[in-house]
Design an enzyme around this catalytic site. Structure first.
Site, PDB file in Angstrom:
ATOM      1  N   SER A   3       0.837  -1.416  -0.065  1.00  0.00           N
ATOM      2  CA  SER A   3      -0.109   0.134  -0.008  1.00  0.00           C
ATOM      3  C   SER A   3       0.781   1.114  -0.023  1.00  0.00           C
ATOM      4  CB  SER A   3      -0.826  -0.084   1.285  1.00  0.00           C
ATOM      5  OG  SER A   3       0.018  -0.196   2.348  1.00  0.00           O
ATOM      6  N   HIS A  36      -2.682  -3.020  -5.465  1.00  0.00           N
ATOM      7  CA  HIS A  36      -2.964  -2.485  -4.266  1.00  0.00           C
ATOM      8  C   HIS A  36      -4.364  -2.661  -3.997  1.00  0.00           C
ATOM      9  CE1 HIS A  36      -3.679   1.079  -1.002  1.00  0.00           C
ATOM     10  NE2 HIS A  36      -3.723  -0.428  -0.665  1.00  0.00           N
ATOM     11  N   GLU A  49      -5.745  -0.087  -7.224  1.00  0.00           N
ATOM     12  CA  GLU A  49      -4.566   0.628  -7.379  1.00  0.00           C
ATOM     13  C   GLU A  49      -3.545  -0.207  -7.996  1.00  0.00           C
ATOM     14  OE1 GLU A  49      -3.104   4.828  -5.364  1.00  0.00           O
ATOM     15  OE2 GLU A  49      -3.106   2.821  -4.360  1.00  0.00           O
ATOM     16  N   ASN A  77      -2.892   6.667  -0.667  1.00  0.00           N
ATOM     17  CA  ASN A  77      -2.229   6.595   0.629  1.00  0.00           C
ATOM     18  C   ASN A  77      -1.382   7.907   0.896  1.00  0.00           C
ATOM     19  OD1 ASN A  77      -3.836   4.638   1.877  1.00  0.00           O
ATOM     20  ND2 ASN A  77      -2.221   3.125   1.445  1.00  0.00           N
TER      21      ASN A  77
END
Length: 694
Positions: free
Chosen positions: A410, A431, A443, A481
């Protein structure tokens, strides 16, 4: 040029075949073609009835999206429907593929509807922030009753032919080629001299309806439709079908439709619609690149993420092996998967046969050698670089040549992971978002060496797994993130400055987020981000403001929901404010010399949302995201951003980038360099433009 609507006759039936591939959208030429075909059929003495059917793979899948936002050319859809109703000869809609939106409104106006078993019908307009605007809200209740009409129109979800027959949308379902099915039904109806009545004249299912039905339906929508505009207008329109004569109901529908058209939510939801489709287009990929075929998969790790990822493959019919180091962990993980499926069956969202089929596709092993023949392996182990490198070095020795080696990281550097192998061209980030079997975002993260074929493969894989794939570049935290870090930073600072976790969460949930930052962190597990923060602590400048509150909660063993306490105490899944947390916050503020004050909800929203926009602008300029709309898709499908606001980047454009910039500059004066505006934001705002469009 090929005719958009073809005319032919068979067995005394005129056939109007929509010929506008790929989805037979109701563009101007098709609308005119239907009207011309109806006129010709009514003048054709050899035709006793008319069938409208779709050529190719579908009936009519809705409006022509190329006409969105442009002045509509005559004839409009209502003129077409008036033409169907004025026909002296009965009209049958023969449905295959999908009849959606305006396509279903055409079918609803016909005297009868027939379908092949694989067909689906629906009115998905609510997903674009509008409602059916050509009588759909008035005709559908007359066929299926108000309750079913409400469910179909407010959800926007299509129903299969069998269900459509049960509830009354269609009159007949039969196997066969759709034109033949339609012609046979029309010919039989003529032979039997079956009376044909317009749907608009059928009132038995909309007469004497208890008003309480609508009151109860609205109450049931309160949670799911909170913040949305169009679902409530849909209910109003169906209610009008039960309280007004048809012509007045159509007028009311038009009024409500125009209210939706004028709502900013309509623009946001249409943006989201197009952005989702645009995200799959990758500039620079060779036109002839072909994705690798994924016929088998492996997942490393049987924990929450690994198990959820494995379920995605099984749900798509792809056999998957889960590798775990211990039999205990493997058995526990497989048990959780089975329990998750069983819960879905109990809720009615999955059939027992589907669960049995999926479980047969999932197996476990403790040996790397057993996964070597998989077409793709997805690593879902601890978020620590040392562990990832060790795993990928091992995969490099056992996986077959050409296999895709994917990491569910992540935040970590995909290039560093790829360099642990001798085949960096096959390594990529995939991800998934937790819970992986539910969340729609995938992702994908490309490293420097990732081959076009590998990129194309994981983008196609996203669609196969019924995800929404977005391609990100390689940086710390990628798109989602990396932005989230700044969002959570400000949320933490707001606590020390005077807010409470519940106030921050409520303000952002009222804004439309599915979950506020502290409830979200508790659900994800505070230990996950704690581990990441500890790993990067040596990189943090000594003079940078830092809130220790989350770290202190973790040091107490408060990791969130799974330990019964985090930012909240938990009674089951119910989050309850905890005085212990208030004490920790007060102590942290005192230690840093922060004077606490009253904080408004408006400030909470700006302090948490504007960092997303600012960091998004940096991500866009650096090329980490291909388009601003890709950033919106990441937040809509991965982080619970409200679809009716279109995503953080679109939302900022709606406010005005100049206004967003002005507020960010004020925050920079108050809170320092963390709020320095992104150069792209400054340039775009000062030029009076939105984000670059590529």
């Amino acid at each position: 040029m090929t005719e958009p609507v073809l005319y032919s006759t068979q067995d005394g039936v005129a056939i109007l075949t929509i010929n506008n591939p790929p989805v037979n959208a109701l563009g101007q030429a098709v609308r005119q073609g239907i009207l011309d075909g109806l006129k010709r059929a009514n003048e054709d003495s050899s035709a006793q009835a008319i069938v409208i059917v779709g050529g190719g793979r579908t009936f009519i899948a809705g409006a022509d999206i190329r006409e969105f936002g442009k002045p509509l050319q005559a004839p409009d859809l209502n003129s077409v429907l008036a033409g169907i109703e004025a026909s002296a000869k009965p009209v049958v809609a023969a449905i295959h593929g999908t009849a959606l939106g305006g396509g279903l409104e055409v079918a609803l106006t016909c005297h009868w509807r027939v379908a092949v078993p694989s067909a689906q019908v629906g009115l998905p307009e609510v997903k674009l922030g509008i409602l059916p605007g050509a009588g759909g809200t008035q005709r559908l209740p007359r066929l299926v009753g108000p309750q079913m009409a409400l469910e179909m129109i407010t959800s926007g979800n299509p129903i299969p032919a069998k269900k459509a027959l049960e509830v009354g949308v269609v009159d007949h379902v039969a196997d066969g080629e759709p034109t033949a099915v339609g012609v046979a039904y029309a010919a039989q109806a003529v032979a039997e001299k079956r009376p044909f009545t317009l749907v608009s004249q059928r009132n038995e299912k909309v007469t004497g309806v208890d008003p309480q039905l609508f009151a109860e339906f609205r109450k049931g929508m309160e949670k799911k439709a909170k913040g949305f505009f169009s679902p409530w207008r849909c209910v109003d329109a169906v209610e009008a079908a039960c309280t007004l004569p048809f012509p007045d109901g159509v007028k009311r529908e038009r009024e409500l439709f125009m209210q939706c058209m004028e709502s900013p939510q309509r623009a946001a939801q249409i943006h989201a619609f197009f952005a989702e489709r645009e995200a799959g287009k990758i500039p620079g990929l060779p036109a002839d690149v072909k994705p690798k075929q994924i016929k088998s998969a492996a997942v490393l790790g049987a924990g929450t993420m690994g198990g959820g990822i494995a379920m995605n493959f099984a749900n798509a019919g792809i056999p998957v092996k889960i590798l775990e180091v211990s039999q205990e962990a493997l058995s526990r993980g497989l048990g959780v998967i089975e329990k998750n499926y069983a819960t879905s069956v109990q809720r009615g969202s999955m059939k027992q046969e589907a669960m049995d089929r999926a479980l047969k596709l999932i197996s476990g092993t403790q040996r790397y050698e057993d996964i070597g023949d998989a077409d793709i392996v997805v690593e879902a182990v601890f978020e620590e670089m040392g562990v990832k490198k060790e795993v990928f070095a091992k995969l490099d020795t056992v996986m077959k040549q050409g296999a895709v080696l994917a990491s569910n990281t992540s935040t970590l550097d995909i290039d560093a992971i790829a360099n642990a192998t001798k085949r960096p061209q096959d390594v990529i980030g995939t991800h998934f978002f937790s819970p992986a079997n539910v969340m729609k975002l995938l992702e994908n993260v490309r490293g420097k060496a990732a081959s076009p074929e590998t990129i194309a493969t994981v983008m196609q894989l996203g669609k196969t797994l019924r995800k929404v794939p977005v391609l990100a570049g390689n940086c710390d935290g990628f798109i989602g993130n990396r932005m989230l870090f700044h969002y959570l930073r400000e949320a933490g600072f707001l606590l020390e400055e005077g807010a409470t976790p519940q106030q921050v969460d409520k303000a952002l949930e009222d804004f439309g987020l599915a979950m506020g930052p502290f409830r979200m962190s508790d659900l994800a597990g505070l230990d996950v981000s704690w581990r990441i923060r500890k790993g990067k602590a040596h990189l943090r400048p000594k003079d940078e403001r830092y809130s220790p509150v989350a770290d202190q909660l973790c040091e107490m063993g408060r990791f969130g929901q799974k330990t019964g306490a985090g930012f909240y105490k938990y009674e089951g899944r119910n989050a309850v404010p905890d005085p212990v947390v208030d004490d920790i916050i007060l102590a942290s503020a005192k230690a840093q010399g922060i004077q606490r004050r009253a904080i408004t909800d408006e400030e909470i929203v700006q302090r948490c949302m504007y960092p997303l926009v600012n960091e998004g602008a940096k991500i866009l300029e650096e090329g980490i995201a291909i388009r601003s709309s890709d950033i919106d898709i990441v937040y809509l499908f991965g982080y619970g951003f409200p679809v009716y606001r279109g995503g953080p980047m679109f939302w900022a454009e709606q406010i005005g980038l100049d206004k967003v910039l002005a507020t960010i500059r004020e925050f920079e004066k108050l809170h320092g360099k963390a709020w320095t505006p992104a150069p792209l934001l400054v340039r775009s705002a000062e030029a009076g433009k939105g984000w670059p469009r590529g």
